[in-house]
Scaffold this active site. Structure first.
Site, PDB file in Angstrom:
ATOM      1  N   TYR A   1      -5.073   6.115 -12.831  1.00  0.00           N
ATOM      2  CA  TYR A   1      -5.854   5.178 -12.008  1.00  0.00           C
ATOM      3  C   TYR A   1      -7.227   5.772 -11.699  1.00  0.00           C
ATOM      4  O   TYR A   1      -8.255   5.112 -11.859  1.00  0.00           O
ATOM      5  CB  TYR A   1      -5.099   4.874 -10.705  1.00  0.00           C
ATOM      6  CG  TYR A   1      -5.938   4.153  -9.664  1.00  0.00           C
ATOM      7  CD1 TYR A   1      -6.111   2.778  -9.712  1.00  0.00           C
ATOM      8  CD2 TYR A   1      -6.575   4.862  -8.636  1.00  0.00           C
ATOM      9  CE1 TYR A   1      -6.891   2.118  -8.765  1.00  0.00           C
ATOM     10  CE2 TYR A   1      -7.348   4.215  -7.689  1.00  0.00           C
ATOM     11  CZ  TYR A   1      -7.506   2.837  -7.759  1.00  0.00           C
ATOM     12  OH  TYR A   1      -8.282   2.200  -6.828  1.00  0.00           O
TER      13      TYR A   1
ATOM     14  N   SER B   1     -13.531   4.074  -6.197  1.00  0.00           N
ATOM     15  CA  SER B   1     -12.528   4.699  -5.321  1.00  0.00           C
ATOM     16  C   SER B   1     -12.739   6.191  -5.106  1.00  0.00           C
ATOM     17  O   SER B   1     -13.151   6.913  -6.020  1.00  0.00           O
ATOM     18  CB  SER B   1     -11.153   4.477  -5.958  1.00  0.00           C
ATOM     19  OG  SER B   1     -10.195   5.310  -5.365  1.00  0.00           O
TER      20      SER B   1
ATOM     21  N   GLU C   1     -10.441   8.113  -5.151  1.00  0.00           N
ATOM     22  CA  GLU C   1      -9.525   8.767  -6.096  1.00  0.00           C
ATOM     23  C   GLU C   1     -10.288   9.401  -7.259  1.00  0.00           C
ATOM     24  O   GLU C   1      -9.755  10.254  -7.962  1.00  0.00           O
ATOM     25  CB  GLU C   1      -8.503   7.758  -6.632  1.00  0.00           C
ATOM     26  CG  GLU C   1      -7.377   7.458  -5.672  1.00  0.00           C
ATOM     27  CD  GLU C   1      -6.456   8.646  -5.440  1.00  0.00           C
ATOM     28  OE1 GLU C   1      -5.833   9.116  -6.393  1.00  0.00           O
ATOM     29  OE2 GLU C   1      -6.380   9.123  -4.298  1.00  0.00           O
TER      30      GLU C   1
HETATM   31  P1  NDP Z   1      -4.776  -5.110  -4.046  1.00  0.00           P
HETATM   32  O1  NDP Z   1      -3.813  -4.383  -4.930  1.00  0.00           O
HETATM   33  O2  NDP Z   1      -4.317  -5.620  -2.716  1.00  0.00           O
HETATM   34  O3  NDP Z   1      -5.378  -6.356  -4.861  1.00  0.00           O
HETATM   35  C1  NDP Z   1      -5.657  -6.285  -6.238  1.00  0.00           C
HETATM   36  C2  NDP Z   1      -6.097  -7.644  -6.736  1.00  0.00           C
HETATM   37  O4  NDP Z   1      -6.374  -7.557  -8.160  1.00  0.00           O
HETATM   38  C3  NDP Z   1      -5.048  -8.754  -6.581  1.00  0.00           C
HETATM   39  O5  NDP Z   1      -5.707  -9.934  -6.188  1.00  0.00           O
HETATM   40  C4  NDP Z   1      -4.505  -8.902  -8.005  1.00  0.00           C
HETATM   41  O6  NDP Z   1      -3.993 -10.170  -8.283  1.00  0.00           O
HETATM   42  C5  NDP Z   1      -5.781  -8.674  -8.805  1.00  0.00           C
HETATM   43  N1  NDP Z   1      -5.536  -8.383 -10.216  1.00  0.00           N
HETATM   44  C6  NDP Z   1      -4.840  -7.346 -10.734  1.00  0.00           C
HETATM   45  N2  NDP Z   1      -4.859  -7.400 -12.061  1.00  0.00           N
HETATM   46  C7  NDP Z   1      -5.554  -8.513 -12.427  1.00  0.00           C
HETATM   47  C8  NDP Z   1      -5.906  -9.118 -13.670  1.00  0.00           C
HETATM   48  N3  NDP Z   1      -5.507  -8.615 -14.827  1.00  0.00           N
HETATM   49  N4  NDP Z   1      -6.655 -10.244 -13.652  1.00  0.00           N
HETATM   50  C9  NDP Z   1      -7.025 -10.775 -12.482  1.00  0.00           C
HETATM   51  N5  NDP Z   1      -6.738 -10.265 -11.275  1.00  0.00           N
HETATM   52  C10 NDP Z   1      -5.994  -9.143 -11.260  1.00  0.00           C
HETATM   53  O7  NDP Z   1      -6.045  -4.141  -3.862  1.00  0.00           O
HETATM   54  P2  NDP Z   1      -7.038  -3.961  -2.587  1.00  0.00           P
HETATM   55  O8  NDP Z   1      -7.422  -5.291  -2.087  1.00  0.00           O
HETATM   56  O9  NDP Z   1      -6.479  -2.934  -1.694  1.00  0.00           O
HETATM   57  O10 NDP Z   1      -8.285  -3.270  -3.308  1.00  0.00           O
HETATM   58  C11 NDP Z   1      -9.340  -4.039  -3.882  1.00  0.00           C
HETATM   59  C12 NDP Z   1     -10.076  -3.190  -4.906  1.00  0.00           C
HETATM   60  O11 NDP Z   1     -10.625  -2.043  -4.271  1.00  0.00           O
HETATM   61  C13 NDP Z   1      -9.208  -2.656  -6.054  1.00  0.00           C
HETATM   62  O12 NDP Z   1     -10.016  -2.623  -7.205  1.00  0.00           O
HETATM   63  C14 NDP Z   1      -8.866  -1.257  -5.611  1.00  0.00           C
HETATM   64  O13 NDP Z   1      -8.584  -0.436  -6.734  1.00  0.00           O
HETATM   65  C15 NDP Z   1     -10.156  -0.867  -4.925  1.00  0.00           C
HETATM   66  N6  NDP Z   1     -10.029   0.135  -3.890  1.00  0.00           N
HETATM   67  C16 NDP Z   1      -9.177  -0.078  -2.832  1.00  0.00           C
HETATM   68  C17 NDP Z   1      -9.108   0.824  -1.805  1.00  0.00           C
HETATM   69  C18 NDP Z   1      -8.185   0.636  -0.655  1.00  0.00           C
HETATM   70  O14 NDP Z   1      -7.970   1.602   0.086  1.00  0.00           O
HETATM   71  N7  NDP Z   1      -7.649  -0.551  -0.429  1.00  0.00           N
HETATM   72  C19 NDP Z   1      -9.968   2.037  -1.795  1.00  0.00           C
HETATM   73  C20 NDP Z   1     -10.838   2.152  -2.949  1.00  0.00           C
HETATM   74  C21 NDP Z   1     -10.865   1.220  -3.933  1.00  0.00           C
HETATM   75  P3  NDP Z   1      -2.437 -10.555  -8.043  1.00  0.00           P
HETATM   76  O15 NDP Z   1      -2.347 -10.983  -6.611  1.00  0.00           O
HETATM   77  O16 NDP Z   1      -2.239 -11.643  -9.019  1.00  0.00           O
HETATM   78  O17 NDP Z   1      -1.619  -9.317  -8.315  1.00  0.00           O
HETATM   79  P1  GDR Z   2      -3.629   6.308  -2.401  1.00  0.00           P
HETATM   80  O1  GDR Z   2      -2.736   5.502  -1.337  1.00  0.00           O
HETATM   81  O2  GDR Z   2      -2.812   6.875  -3.493  1.00  0.00           O
HETATM   82  O3  GDR Z   2      -4.488   7.241  -1.608  1.00  0.00           O
HETATM   83  O4  GDR Z   2      -4.492   5.130  -3.052  1.00  0.00           O
HETATM   84  P2  GDR Z   2      -1.186   5.583  -0.965  1.00  0.00           P
HETATM   85  O5  GDR Z   2      -1.060   4.937   0.361  1.00  0.00           O
HETATM   86  O6  GDR Z   2      -0.317   5.076  -2.077  1.00  0.00           O
HETATM   87  O7  GDR Z   2      -0.913   7.170  -0.838  1.00  0.00           O
HETATM   88  C1  GDR Z   2      -1.585   7.980   0.102  1.00  0.00           C
HETATM   89  C2  GDR Z   2      -0.921   9.356   0.167  1.00  0.00           C
HETATM   90  O8  GDR Z   2       0.356   9.226   0.782  1.00  0.00           O
HETATM   91  C3  GDR Z   2       1.294  10.036   0.067  1.00  0.00           C
HETATM   92  N1  GDR Z   2       2.652   9.512   0.257  1.00  0.00           N
HETATM   93  C4  GDR Z   2       3.100   8.306  -0.143  1.00  0.00           C
HETATM   94  N2  GDR Z   2       2.457   7.286  -0.759  1.00  0.00           N
HETATM   95  C5  GDR Z   2       3.169   6.153  -1.025  1.00  0.00           C
HETATM   96  N3  GDR Z   2       2.552   5.110  -1.600  1.00  0.00           N
HETATM   97  N4  GDR Z   2       4.496   6.036  -0.694  1.00  0.00           N
HETATM   98  C6  GDR Z   2       5.185   7.050  -0.075  1.00  0.00           C
HETATM   99  O9  GDR Z   2       6.363   6.928   0.208  1.00  0.00           O
HETATM  100  C7  GDR Z   2       4.449   8.242   0.223  1.00  0.00           C
HETATM  101  N5  GDR Z   2       4.771   9.417   0.826  1.00  0.00           N
HETATM  102  C8  GDR Z   2       3.681  10.178   0.848  1.00  0.00           C
HETATM  103  C9  GDR Z   2       0.818   9.951  -1.385  1.00  0.00           C
HETATM  104  O10 GDR Z   2       1.384  11.028  -2.145  1.00  0.00           O
HETATM  105  C10 GDR Z   2      -0.686  10.022  -1.191  1.00  0.00           C
HETATM  106  O11 GDR Z   2      -1.111  11.357  -1.137  1.00  0.00           O
HETATM  107  C11 GDR Z   2      -5.059   4.090  -2.268  1.00  0.00           C
HETATM  108  C12 GDR Z   2      -5.106   2.826  -3.148  1.00  0.00           C
HETATM  109  O12 GDR Z   2      -5.507   1.739  -2.334  1.00  0.00           O
HETATM  110  C13 GDR Z   2      -6.094   2.980  -4.274  1.00  0.00           C
HETATM  111  O13 GDR Z   2      -6.248   1.744  -4.952  1.00  0.00           O
HETATM  112  C14 GDR Z   2      -7.437   3.415  -3.678  1.00  0.00           C
HETATM  113  O14 GDR Z   2      -8.383   3.578  -4.689  1.00  0.00           O
HETATM  114  C15 GDR Z   2      -7.280   4.691  -2.866  1.00  0.00           C
HETATM  115  O15 GDR Z   2      -6.346   4.455  -1.831  1.00  0.00           O
HETATM  116  C16 GDR Z   2      -8.580   5.145  -2.235  1.00  0.00           C
END
Ligand code: NDP
Ligand code: GDR
Length: 331
Positions: free
Chosen positions: A148, A124, A126
């Protein structure tokens, strides 16, 4: 014979897009799901009979070894994680167990069962946190700002280390924010588009948000899963930044989403200090030159198209819910 892929986190946003992508490519797709008292397979419901789902958990080493022995995938995509940044302050140990140590458990299982399995780790942006430079590339130092981000930095380095120690084909995709209509509703983009739809259709009055000045590089999830797959098709394993290279504030996202349905965001958005984070990541923008040149990867959806796609999907969903309520009331 069809290639076999195993996806952890298949019930999440990226899992659903990746499963669809791999099925379209002719893969046999297996997914790891954790046991829950109620199934949460909504995102993959339309693919359900084309997937093979197996119960296992990132916390349970033996369950992962057994799963990989049974499936014997050619490619393994590790998408499972505790992925919501604010929860990582409330549950830092559980976040480390899933998001950091979980990666080692999967890599150990690969090492033990079949070290020729190709491995993708969902890393990520992050990890860059309080970024030392802009835009961020594969050589930018990490300065994570949440439990995280720290856990993801561990996951990244253990992936690099198993490549270097054991020669495993392990790739880390350093992915910037990517969104879609399947995004969880607690993330800011979906929280906004869901609220826009509900406000437009008279189901909600206000939207509470935190820091509107945060800047992110937002792309479309469908584009990002293609980059994951491309990484595992190369001759050599490596790490890649995946990003659009464009940056916007949360405020801009609001402006665009509300104005798309003819509303003015300032009439509805309220600032809630409780939604500010103990340590914020103020600005992120990725430099995906390496992914573009080596993988031939390009994002296909612009920021404006992404916002409109998400608002349209939420409008359609809320309208369908309303129609159902009317039908139920009339019967
Ligand atoms: P989601 O939160 O939508 O999905 C997370 C998944 O992980 C779900 O299927 C969840 O299952 C599963 N999971 C969580 N804990 C466990 C566990 N203990 N054992 C088995 N499965 C588990 O995430 P995204 O699809 O958005 O992201 C996918 C990956 O990419 C994550 O690792 C995230 O951190 C990473 N990532 C995402 C970004 C984004 O912008 N979306 C950017 C950068 C990285 P359940 O449905 O049961 O909760
Ligand atoms: P992020 O995504 O933390 O970048 O992580 P999120 O959408 O939660 O926050 C983005 C930015 O928006 C600001 N923010 C708020 N965020 C949330 N969730 N709710 C609010 O009401 C709100 N108001 C303002 C936050 O402060 C932040 O700066 C996502 C996740 O998908 C991670 O798993 C992944 O790794 C990173 O993106 C890349």
């Amino acid at each position: 014979m069809a290639r076999r892929a195993l996806i952890t986190g298949i019930t999440g946003q990226d899992g659903a897009y990746l499963a669809q992508f791999l099925l379209d490519k002719g893969y046999e797709v297996h997914g790891m799901v954790r046991r829950a008292s109620t199934e949460n397979f909504e995102r993959i419901a339309h693919l359900r009979d084309r997937l093979v789902l197996h119960q296992a958990d990132l916390l349970d080493q033996l369950s992962i070894i057994t799963l990989i022995s049974e499936v014997r995938p050619h490619e393994l995509y590790n998408l499972a994680a505790q992925s919501f940044v604010p929860t990582s302050w409330l549950q830092p140990l559980l976040t480390s167990e899933f998001t950091a140590l979980g990666v080692t458990r999967v890599l150990e299982a690969i090492r033990l069962v079949d070290p020729s399995i190709r491995f993708f780790q969902a890393s990520s942006s992050e990890m860059f946190g309080d970024a030392r430079e802009e835009p961020q590339n594969e050589r930018t130092p990490f300065w994570p700002r949440s439990p995280y981000g720290v856990a993801k930095a561990y996951g990244h380095w253990i992936t690099v280390n198993y490549r270097e120690s054991y020669g495993i084909f392990a790739c880390s995709g350093i992915m910037f924010n990517h969104e879609s209509p399947l995004r969880g509703k607690e993330f800011v983009t979906r929280k906004i588009t869901d609220a826009v739809a509900r406000i437009k259709l008279g189901r909600q009055e206000k939207l509470k948000l935190g820091n509107l000045d945060a800047r992110r590089d937002w792309g479309f999830a469908g584009d990002f899963v293609r980059a994951m797959w491309l990484m595992l098709q190369q001759d050599k394993p490596d790490d890649y930044v995946v990003a659009t290279g464009r940056q916007h504030t949360v405020r801009e996202f609001c402006q665009l989403a509300f104005s798309y349905v003819g509303l003015h965001w300032e009439d509805y958005v309220e600032i809630d200090r409780a939604l500010f984070r103990p340590a914020e990541v103020n600005r992120l923008r990725g430099d995906a030159t390496k992914a573009r040149t080596v993988l031939g990867w390009e994002p296909t959806v612009t920021f404006e198209q992404l916002v409109r796609m998400m608002v349209d999907a939420d409008l359609e969903r809320v309208q369908a819910e309303l129609a159902q309520e009317v039908a139920a009331g009339g019967s």
